[in-house]
Scaffold this motif. Structure first.
Motif, PDB file in Angstrom:
ATOM      1  N   ILE A  52       1.036  -1.212  -0.041  1.00  0.00           N
ATOM      2  CA  ILE A  52       0.226  -0.193   0.219  1.00  0.00           C
ATOM      3  C   ILE A  52       0.770   0.963   0.025  1.00  0.00           C
ATOM      4  CG2 ILE A  52      -1.642   1.313   1.014  1.00  0.00           C
ATOM      5  CD1 ILE A  52      -2.884  -1.884   1.945  1.00  0.00           C
ATOM      6  N   GLU A  53       2.163   0.923   0.963  1.00  0.00           N
ATOM      7  CA  GLU A  53       3.363   1.877   0.720  1.00  0.00           C
ATOM      8  C   GLU A  53       3.814   2.589  -0.589  1.00  0.00           C
ATOM      9  OE1 GLU A  53       3.222   4.776   2.728  1.00  0.00           O
ATOM     10  OE2 GLU A  53       1.470   3.939   4.533  1.00  0.00           O
ATOM     11  N   ALA A  54       3.462   1.353  -1.439  1.00  0.00           N
ATOM     12  CA  ALA A  54       4.157   2.147  -2.339  1.00  0.00           C
ATOM     13  C   ALA A  54       2.699   2.314  -3.465  1.00  0.00           C
ATOM     14  CB  ALA A  54       5.118   0.744  -3.101  1.00  0.00           C
ATOM     15  N   LEU A  55       2.311   1.857  -3.327  1.00  0.00           N
ATOM     16  CA  LEU A  55       0.443   2.205  -4.686  1.00  0.00           C
ATOM     17  C   LEU A  55       0.405   3.895  -4.041  1.00  0.00           C
ATOM     18  CD1 LEU A  55      -1.442   0.811  -5.658  1.00  0.00           C
ATOM     19  CD2 LEU A  55      -2.495   0.585  -4.081  1.00  0.00           C
ATOM     20  N   LEU A  56       0.178   4.117  -2.457  1.00  0.00           N
ATOM     21  CA  LEU A  56       0.051   5.136  -1.565  1.00  0.00           C
ATOM     22  C   LEU A  56       1.154   6.576  -3.293  1.00  0.00           C
ATOM     23  CD1 LEU A  56      -1.016   5.068   1.678  1.00  0.00           C
ATOM     24  CD2 LEU A  56      -2.809   5.499  -0.936  1.00  0.00           C
ATOM     25  N   ASP A  57       2.482   5.956  -2.732  1.00  0.00           N
ATOM     26  CA  ASP A  57       3.056   6.778  -3.614  1.00  0.00           C
ATOM     27  C   ASP A  57       3.455   7.232  -4.964  1.00  0.00           C
ATOM     28  OD1 ASP A  57       4.990   7.068  -1.200  1.00  0.00           O
ATOM     29  OD2 ASP A  57       6.380   5.629  -1.679  1.00  0.00           O
ATOM     30  N   GLN A  58       2.586   6.943  -5.723  1.00  0.00           N
ATOM     31  CA  GLN A  58       2.435   7.484  -7.244  1.00  0.00           C
ATOM     32  C   GLN A  58       1.145   8.266  -7.388  1.00  0.00           C
ATOM     33  OE1 GLN A  58       0.645   3.149  -9.768  1.00  0.00           O
ATOM     34  NE2 GLN A  58       2.122   3.138  -9.814  1.00  0.00           N
ATOM     35  N   TYR A  59       0.454   8.570  -5.732  1.00  0.00           N
ATOM     36  CA  TYR A  59      -0.246   9.721  -5.533  1.00  0.00           C
ATOM     37  C   TYR A  59       0.059  10.454  -5.271  1.00  0.00           C
ATOM     38  CZ  TYR A  59      -4.158   6.445  -6.114  1.00  0.00           C
ATOM     39  OH  TYR A  59      -4.788   4.981  -7.169  1.00  0.00           O
ATOM     40  N   THR A  60      -0.498  11.658  -5.664  1.00  0.00           N
ATOM     41  CA  THR A  60      -0.093  13.103  -5.163  1.00  0.00           C
ATOM     42  C   THR A  60      -0.583  12.758  -3.431  1.00  0.00           C
ATOM     43  OG1 THR A  60      -2.154  14.042  -6.168  1.00  0.00           O
ATOM     44  CG2 THR A  60      -0.191  14.724  -7.057  1.00  0.00           C
ATOM     45  N   ASP A  61       0.201  14.066  -3.113  1.00  0.00           N
ATOM     46  CA  ASP A  61      -0.238  13.809  -1.396  1.00  0.00           C
ATOM     47  C   ASP A  61      -1.860  14.752  -1.520  1.00  0.00           C
ATOM     48  OD1 ASP A  61       2.045  13.176  -0.238  1.00  0.00           O
ATOM     49  OD2 ASP A  61       2.664  15.066  -0.188  1.00  0.00           O
ATOM     50  N   ASP A  62      -2.032  15.294  -2.118  1.00  0.00           N
ATOM     51  CA  ASP A  62      -3.869  15.966  -2.290  1.00  0.00           C
ATOM     52  C   ASP A  62      -4.651  15.320  -3.413  1.00  0.00           C
ATOM     53  OD1 ASP A  62      -2.427  17.187  -4.445  1.00  0.00           O
ATOM     54  OD2 ASP A  62      -3.211  18.846  -4.101  1.00  0.00           O
ATOM     55  N   ALA A  63      -4.122  14.301  -3.325  1.00  0.00           N
ATOM     56  CA  ALA A  63      -4.555  13.338  -4.364  1.00  0.00           C
ATOM     57  C   ALA A  63      -6.662  13.205  -3.832  1.00  0.00           C
ATOM     58  CB  ALA A  63      -4.690  12.246  -4.881  1.00  0.00           C
ATOM     59  N   LEU A  64      -7.220  13.462  -5.404  1.00  0.00           N
ATOM     60  CA  LEU A  64      -9.102  12.426  -4.528  1.00  0.00           C
ATOM     61  C   LEU A  64      -9.232  11.025  -5.789  1.00  0.00           C
ATOM     62  CD1 LEU A  64     -11.630  14.213  -4.674  1.00  0.00           C
ATOM     63  CD2 LEU A  64     -11.647  15.568  -6.818  1.00  0.00           C
ATOM     64  N   LEU A  65      -9.808  10.569  -4.871  1.00  0.00           N
ATOM     65  CA  LEU A  65      -9.956   9.166  -5.293  1.00  0.00           C
ATOM     66  C   LEU A  65     -11.478   9.428  -5.856  1.00  0.00           C
ATOM     67  CD1 LEU A  65      -8.352   6.030  -5.324  1.00  0.00           C
ATOM     68  CD2 LEU A  65     -11.231   6.560  -4.958  1.00  0.00           C
ATOM     69  N   ILE A  66     -11.915   9.333  -6.447  1.00  0.00           N
ATOM     70  CA  ILE A  66     -13.628   9.129  -6.199  1.00  0.00           C
ATOM     71  C   ILE A  66     -13.557   7.509  -6.862  1.00  0.00           C
ATOM     72  CG2 ILE A  66     -15.724   9.937  -7.468  1.00  0.00           C
ATOM     73  CD1 ILE A  66     -14.525  12.791  -8.257  1.00  0.00           C
ATOM     74  N   SER A  67     -14.602   7.189  -6.225  1.00  0.00           N
ATOM     75  CA  SER A  67     -14.780   5.516  -6.004  1.00  0.00           C
ATOM     76  C   SER A  67     -16.768   5.303  -6.613  1.00  0.00           C
ATOM     77  CB  SER A  67     -14.084   4.163  -4.933  1.00  0.00           C
ATOM     78  OG  SER A  67     -15.125   3.546  -5.146  1.00  0.00           O
ATOM     79  N   SER A  68     -16.595   3.997  -7.213  1.00  0.00           N
ATOM     80  CA  SER A  68     -18.508   3.672  -7.180  1.00  0.00           C
ATOM     81  C   SER A  68     -18.947   1.836  -7.364  1.00  0.00           C
ATOM     82  CB  SER A  68     -18.804   3.961  -8.797  1.00  0.00           C
ATOM     83  OG  SER A  68     -18.388   3.276  -9.863  1.00  0.00           O
ATOM     84  N   PHE A  69     -17.179   2.143  -6.263  1.00  0.00           N
ATOM     85  CA  PHE A  69     -17.259   0.169  -6.635  1.00  0.00           C
ATOM     86  C   PHE A  69     -18.078  -0.211  -5.216  1.00  0.00           C
ATOM     87  CE2 PHE A  69     -11.966   0.174  -6.535  1.00  0.00           C
ATOM     88  CZ  PHE A  69     -13.093   0.305  -8.061  1.00  0.00           C
ATOM     89  N   MET A  70     -18.668   0.695  -4.777  1.00  0.00           N
ATOM     90  CA  MET A  70     -20.303   0.393  -3.988  1.00  0.00           C
ATOM     91  C   MET A  70     -21.485   1.120  -4.630  1.00  0.00           C
ATOM     92  SD  MET A  70     -18.407  -0.881  -1.588  1.00  0.00           S
ATOM     93  CE  MET A  70     -18.949  -1.293  -0.186  1.00  0.00           C
TER      94      MET A  70
END
Length: 130
Positions: free
Chosen positions: A25-43
């Protein structure tokens, strides 16, 4: 992983999937900016995650994945601005068994990192369409 082009974003996508498989997860998070916005429709209803801490909350779901196969059905990327839009046929294994679904992911990058991620579910594991 099938149908991923040999491009800068293709390589980043391969790394992204590998981080998921490795449950890193840490390496995955490092692909994102610190202020990233993720919009999910999984639920089946939109969930919005803002910033590293909330994106980390979303990523905790990968800890339950034991296998993941991704077959790219559609791929488009641009260089300026740096964006990626894909549709994936996904097969994953969890404690509940094997699930098949279709995702539609779009990334908007800033300085080589994901600033906005639309994590869309097109077809849910139960076969229903989003």
């Amino acid at each position: 992983m099938k149908n991923v082009p040999d491009t800068k974003l293709g390589n980043m996508y391969r790394e992204h999937i590998q981080h998921i498989l490795d449950k890193n997860i840490e390496a995955l998070l490092d692909q994102y900016t610190d202020d990233a916005l993720l919009i999910s429709s999984f639920m089946k209803t939109p969930v919005i995650y803002k910033g590293r801490e909330q994106v980390n909350e979303h990523m905790q779901g990968i800890l339950g994945i034991d296998g993941l196969e991704s077959d790219i059905v559609f791929w488009a990327e641009t260089e300026d601005p740096e964006t990626l839009m894909i549709t994936e046929q996904i097969t994953m294994t969890t404690k509940d068994g094997v699930s098949q679904m279709r995702f539609a992911d779009s990334w908007v990058l800033r300085d080589g990192r994901i600033a906005i991620h639309f994590a869309g579910m097109v077809q849910h594991p139960d076969g229903s369409l989003a």
